[in-house]
Design an enzyme around this catalytic site. Sequence first.
Site, PDB file in Angstrom:
ATOM      1  N   SER A 119       1.029  -1.897  -0.020  1.00 28.31           N
ATOM      2  CA  SER A 119      -0.010   0.078  -0.209  1.00 28.31           C
ATOM      3  C   SER A 119       0.738   1.327   0.079  1.00 28.31           C
ATOM      4  CB  SER A 119      -0.887   0.206   0.997  1.00 28.31           C
ATOM      5  OG  SER A 119      -1.713  -0.856   1.649  1.00 28.31           O
ATOM      6  N   HIS A 140      -0.970  -2.341  -7.379  1.00 28.70           N
ATOM      7  CA  HIS A 140      -1.751  -1.990  -5.872  1.00 28.70           C
ATOM      8  C   HIS A 140      -3.351  -2.146  -6.513  1.00 28.70           C
ATOM      9  CE1 HIS A 140      -2.653   1.214  -2.056  1.00 28.70           C
ATOM     10  NE2 HIS A 140      -2.659  -0.156  -2.273  1.00 28.70           N
ATOM     11  N   GLU A 152      -3.065   0.250  -8.982  1.00 31.48           N
ATOM     12  CA  GLU A 152      -2.690   1.987  -8.982  1.00 31.48           C
ATOM     13  C   GLU A 152      -1.136   0.744  -9.788  1.00 31.48           C
ATOM     14  OE1 GLU A 152      -1.628   3.070  -5.691  1.00 31.48           O
ATOM     15  OE2 GLU A 152      -1.420   5.559  -5.965  1.00 31.48           O
ATOM     16  N   ASN A 190      -2.105   6.020  -1.290  1.00 27.66           N
ATOM     17  CA  ASN A 190      -2.307   6.569   0.082  1.00 27.66           C
ATOM     18  C   ASN A 190      -2.279   7.738   0.781  1.00 27.66           C
ATOM     19  OD1 ASN A 190      -4.088   4.236   1.124  1.00 27.66           O
ATOM     20  ND2 ASN A 190      -2.436   3.149   0.419  1.00 27.66           N
TER      21      ASN A 190
HETATM   22  N1  CAA Z   1     -16.178  -8.482  -1.807  1.00 29.30           N
HETATM   23  C1  CAA Z   1     -16.442  -8.778  -3.075  1.00 29.30           C
HETATM   24  N2  CAA Z   1     -17.816  -7.802  -3.405  1.00 29.30           N
HETATM   25  C2  CAA Z   1     -18.623  -6.985  -2.432  1.00 29.30           C
HETATM   26  C3  CAA Z   1     -18.096  -7.063  -1.296  1.00 29.30           C
HETATM   27  C4  CAA Z   1     -17.232  -7.266  -1.147  1.00 29.30           C
HETATM   28  N3  CAA Z   1     -15.937  -7.488   0.374  1.00 29.30           N
HETATM   29  N4  CAA Z   1     -18.246  -5.885  -0.582  1.00 29.30           N
HETATM   30  C5  CAA Z   1     -19.282  -5.762  -1.444  1.00 29.30           C
HETATM   31  N5  CAA Z   1     -19.464  -6.416  -2.534  1.00 29.30           N
HETATM   32  C6  CAA Z   1     -20.209  -5.778  -4.080  1.00 29.30           C
HETATM   33  C7  CAA Z   1     -21.948  -6.130  -3.345  1.00 29.30           C
HETATM   34  O1  CAA Z   1     -22.389  -8.103  -3.666  1.00 29.30           O
HETATM   35  C8  CAA Z   1     -22.311  -5.647  -4.346  1.00 29.30           C
HETATM   36  O2  CAA Z   1     -21.573  -5.837  -5.667  1.00 29.30           O
HETATM   37  P1  CAA Z   1     -23.345  -6.364  -6.867  1.00 29.30           P
HETATM   38  O3  CAA Z   1     -23.387  -4.713  -6.922  1.00 29.30           O
HETATM   39  O4  CAA Z   1     -22.677  -7.281  -8.151  1.00 29.30           O
HETATM   40  O5  CAA Z   1     -24.505  -6.825  -6.199  1.00 29.30           O
HETATM   41  C9  CAA Z   1     -21.715  -4.108  -4.616  1.00 29.30           C
HETATM   42  O6  CAA Z   1     -19.907  -4.551  -4.245  1.00 29.30           O
HETATM   43  C10 CAA Z   1     -22.064  -3.231  -3.731  1.00 29.30           C
HETATM   44  O7  CAA Z   1     -21.807  -3.807  -2.635  1.00 29.30           O
HETATM   45  P2  CAA Z   1     -23.210  -3.309  -1.432  1.00 29.30           P
HETATM   46  O8  CAA Z   1     -24.687  -2.588  -1.960  1.00 29.30           O
HETATM   47  O9  CAA Z   1     -23.668  -4.593  -0.683  1.00 29.30           O
HETATM   48  O10 CAA Z   1     -22.558  -1.848   0.023  1.00 29.30           O
HETATM   49  P3  CAA Z   1     -21.780  -0.754  -1.120  1.00 29.30           P
HETATM   50  O11 CAA Z   1     -23.291  -0.348  -2.288  1.00 29.30           O
HETATM   51  O12 CAA Z   1     -22.097  -0.066  -0.381  1.00 29.30           O
HETATM   52  O13 CAA Z   1     -20.658  -0.810  -2.031  1.00 29.30           O
HETATM   53  C11 CAA Z   1     -18.673  -0.722  -1.414  1.00 29.30           C
HETATM   54  C12 CAA Z   1     -19.982  -1.395  -0.506  1.00 29.30           C
HETATM   55  C13 CAA Z   1     -18.336  -1.494  -2.116  1.00 29.30           C
HETATM   56  C14 CAA Z   1     -18.133  -1.290  -0.781  1.00 29.30           C
HETATM   57  C15 CAA Z   1     -18.733   1.076  -1.323  1.00 29.30           C
HETATM   58  O14 CAA Z   1     -19.047   1.254   0.791  1.00 29.30           O
HETATM   59  C16 CAA Z   1     -17.124   1.380  -1.470  1.00 29.30           C
HETATM   60  O15 CAA Z   1     -16.700   1.727  -2.861  1.00 29.30           O
HETATM   61  N6  CAA Z   1     -16.392   1.574  -0.599  1.00 29.30           N
HETATM   62  C17 CAA Z   1     -15.283   2.289  -0.157  1.00 29.30           C
HETATM   63  C18 CAA Z   1     -14.563   1.196  -0.550  1.00 29.30           C
HETATM   64  C19 CAA Z   1     -12.586   2.095  -0.526  1.00 29.30           C
HETATM   65  O16 CAA Z   1     -12.621   2.991  -0.608  1.00 29.30           O
HETATM   66  N7  CAA Z   1     -11.823   1.154  -1.364  1.00 29.30           N
HETATM   67  C20 CAA Z   1     -10.479   1.191  -1.448  1.00 29.30           C
HETATM   68  C21 CAA Z   1     -10.169   1.084   0.278  1.00 29.30           C
HETATM   69  S1  CAA Z   1      -7.962   2.039   0.166  1.00 29.30           S
HETATM   70  C22 CAA Z   1      -7.859   0.636  -0.718  1.00 29.30           C
HETATM   71  O17 CAA Z   1      -7.500  -0.401  -0.650  1.00 29.30           O
HETATM   72  C23 CAA Z   1      -5.697   1.258  -0.893  1.00 29.30           C
HETATM   73  C24 CAA Z   1      -5.311   0.669   0.524  1.00 29.30           C
HETATM   74  O18 CAA Z   1      -3.578   0.324   0.531  1.00 29.30           O
HETATM   75  C25 CAA Z   1      -5.175   0.580   1.967  1.00 29.30           C
HETATM   76  P1  NAD Z   2      -4.608  -9.556   5.536  1.00 28.35           P
HETATM   77  O1  NAD Z   2      -3.976  -9.330   7.366  1.00 28.35           O
HETATM   78  O2  NAD Z   2      -5.860  -9.584   5.831  1.00 28.35           O
HETATM   79  O3  NAD Z   2      -3.564 -10.566   4.977  1.00 28.35           O
HETATM   80  C1  NAD Z   2      -2.532 -11.102   5.085  1.00 28.35           C
HETATM   81  C2  NAD Z   2      -1.679 -12.578   5.148  1.00 28.35           C
HETATM   82  O4  NAD Z   2      -0.585 -12.834   4.799  1.00 28.35           O
HETATM   83  C3  NAD Z   2      -2.075 -13.428   6.564  1.00 28.35           C
HETATM   84  O5  NAD Z   2      -3.327 -14.190   5.989  1.00 28.35           O
HETATM   85  C4  NAD Z   2      -0.749 -13.691   6.387  1.00 28.35           C
HETATM   86  O6  NAD Z   2      -1.504 -15.045   6.524  1.00 28.35           O
HETATM   87  C5  NAD Z   2      -0.167 -13.918   5.247  1.00 28.35           C
HETATM   88  N1  NAD Z   2       1.007 -14.015   5.635  1.00 28.35           N
HETATM   89  C6  NAD Z   2       2.125 -12.871   7.010  1.00 28.35           C
HETATM   90  N2  NAD Z   2       2.915 -13.604   6.386  1.00 28.35           N
HETATM   91  C7  NAD Z   2       3.836 -13.594   6.020  1.00 28.35           C
HETATM   92  C8  NAD Z   2       4.774 -14.871   4.885  1.00 28.35           C
HETATM   93  N3  NAD Z   2       6.179 -14.231   5.017  1.00 28.35           N
HETATM   94  N4  NAD Z   2       4.541 -15.261   3.850  1.00 28.35           N
HETATM   95  C9  NAD Z   2       2.705 -15.607   3.022  1.00 28.35           C
HETATM   96  N5  NAD Z   2       2.352 -15.878   4.478  1.00 28.35           N
HETATM   97  C10 NAD Z   2       2.052 -14.126   5.040  1.00 28.35           C
HETATM   98  O7  NAD Z   2      -4.236  -8.442   5.634  1.00 28.35           O
HETATM   99  P2  NAD Z   2      -4.106  -7.458   3.743  1.00 28.35           P
HETATM  100  O8  NAD Z   2      -5.237  -6.558   4.733  1.00 28.35           O
HETATM  101  O9  NAD Z   2      -4.797  -8.448   2.752  1.00 28.35           O
HETATM  102  O10 NAD Z   2      -3.027  -6.397   2.965  1.00 28.35           O
HETATM  103  C11 NAD Z   2      -1.963  -7.143   2.683  1.00 28.35           C
HETATM  104  C12 NAD Z   2      -1.458  -6.418   1.785  1.00 28.35           C
HETATM  105  O11 NAD Z   2      -2.159  -5.436   1.132  1.00 28.35           O
HETATM  106  C13 NAD Z   2      -0.845  -5.415   2.548  1.00 28.35           C
HETATM  107  O12 NAD Z   2       1.065  -5.153   2.046  1.00 28.35           O
HETATM  108  C14 NAD Z   2      -1.692  -4.260   2.507  1.00 28.35           C
HETATM  109  O13 NAD Z   2      -1.032  -3.057   3.070  1.00 28.35           O
HETATM  110  C15 NAD Z   2      -1.918  -4.804   0.739  1.00 28.35           C
HETATM  111  N6  NAD Z   2      -3.023  -3.866   0.749  1.00 28.35           N
HETATM  112  C16 NAD Z   2      -4.278  -3.915   1.262  1.00 28.35           C
HETATM  113  C17 NAD Z   2      -5.519  -3.293   1.961  1.00 28.35           C
HETATM  114  C18 NAD Z   2      -6.274  -3.185   2.134  1.00 28.35           C
HETATM  115  O14 NAD Z   2      -7.253  -2.388   1.859  1.00 28.35           O
HETATM  116  N7  NAD Z   2      -6.814  -4.097   3.730  1.00 28.35           N
HETATM  117  C19 NAD Z   2      -5.381  -2.654   0.081  1.00 28.35           C
HETATM  118  C20 NAD Z   2      -4.356  -2.524  -0.416  1.00 28.35           C
HETATM  119  C21 NAD Z   2      -3.204  -3.235  -0.624  1.00 28.35           C
END
Ligand code: CAA
Ligand code: NAD
Length: 283
Positions: A119, A140, A152, A190
């Site tokens: 991330s 990503h 990304e 991020n």
């Molecule tokens: N896995 C698979 N499918 C999922 C799901 C999940 N965890 N959650 C929801 N869905 C699907 C649902 O089945 C539904 O599918 P259909 O359209 O085919 O029916 C669709 O997504 C919409 O779901 P809902 O109607 O239940 O709920 P919603 O409209 O609130 O959408 C959401 C759910 C898509 C998660 C929406 O809330 C959303 O976009 N949230 C923000 C997500 C976001 O910002 N993600 C980025 C996070 S940051 C990141 O990933 C980067 C990082 O490095 C941290």
């Molecule tokens: P998670 O905690 O759900 O899963 C991590 C998995 O990695 C676990 O099942 C663990 O057992 C496994 N693991 C740990 N060490 C390991 C090793 N040495 N060999 C094999 N498996 C190992 O975490 P996550 O949310 O899936 O995040 C995973 C990666 O994706 C991170 O780098 C995170 O920053 C990135 N990411 C996360 C998100 C998010 O929304 N959570 C979004 C984009 C990217």
Amino acid sequence: MNIQTVMVIGAGQMGSGIAQVHAMAGLNVILHDIKKESIERGLATITKNLTRQVEKGRVSEEEKQSVLERIITSTELLDAASVDLVIEAVVENVEVKSKIFAELDQIVPPSTILATNTSSLPITEIAAATSRPENVIGMHFMNPVPVMKLVEVIRGLATADEVYEKIKALSLKLGKTPVEVNDFPGFVSNRILMPMINEAIFAVYEGVAEPAAIDEVMKLGMNHPMGPLTLADFIGLDTCLYIMKTLHDGFGDDKYRPCPLLRKYVKAGWLGKKTGRGFYEYN
Ligand code: CAA
Ligand code: NAD
């Protein structure tokens, strides 16, 4: 060489989604984790997602079965010996990721592309753990992977153009939209998202409003699909903290300091949805 077989390392919330979208695009997938329970949970999530698609009439039962058959599981990194691509999705820790990349460097053929779903961590540093930095790239995905369109794509300092082009083409084949970004802490996604989430946590910490009120303001006022605290719980508070630390260390700027409340929750094991408690409680 066409990418036909991919190993996904880490079967957590991201790894299971990444495995699912590759298998749905017709690739053969090896889903690897050190923990058997994680693999079982990951496969259960994929099965649940596919079953929902069948119920909605978007995927036939036969298609669901063939997608599942394209995914095999592994607890041995040596199983990467003949894959075309590895996508690593383990914990957001540069030492852990670098160690895996150094091991993979000894296992996979010279042409294999090594991608990380990090991330925020430096692609260039992870690539330097291998003897083939030109074959290392950031791929990503966003959470939830089956739904979110963005990938990304981050080039390290040495990433070859050909490797970038292959990952871009693969992302399109998965039905995603690749966006090219350079290697800086947190990339684009991020660098912008996580300070907003951290600020929302400061607002809770300073008593500006209750978590539900903060989320409501951002949902109704800014049309965000989820409020920042719901999103933090969804991402995982451990991952949020790792990302803030990477931004803080990487830029050396206190504007990225992680909120003490975020540190406290992570220390308490309140990691959000995945542990049943974060800013909210989950069944
Ligand atoms: N896995 C698979 N499918 C999922 C799901 C999940 N965890 N959650 C929801 N869905 C699907 C649902 O089945 C539904 O599918 P259909 O359209 O085919 O029916 C669709 O997504 C919409 O779901 P809902 O109607 O239940 O709920 P919603 O409209 O609130 O959408 C959401 C759910 C898509 C998660 C929406 O809330 C959303 O976009 N949230 C923000 C997500 C976001 O910002 N993600 C980025 C996070 S940051 C990141 O990933 C980067 C990082 O490095 C941290
Ligand atoms: P998670 O905690 O759900 O899963 C991590 C998995 O990695 C676990 O099942 C663990 O057992 C496994 N693991 C740990 N060490 C390991 C090793 N040495 N060999 C094999 N498996 C190992 O975490 P996550 O949310 O899936 O995040 C995973 C990666 O994706 C991170 O780098 C995170 O920053 C990135 N990411 C996360 C998100 C998010 O929304 N959570 C979004 C984009 C990217």
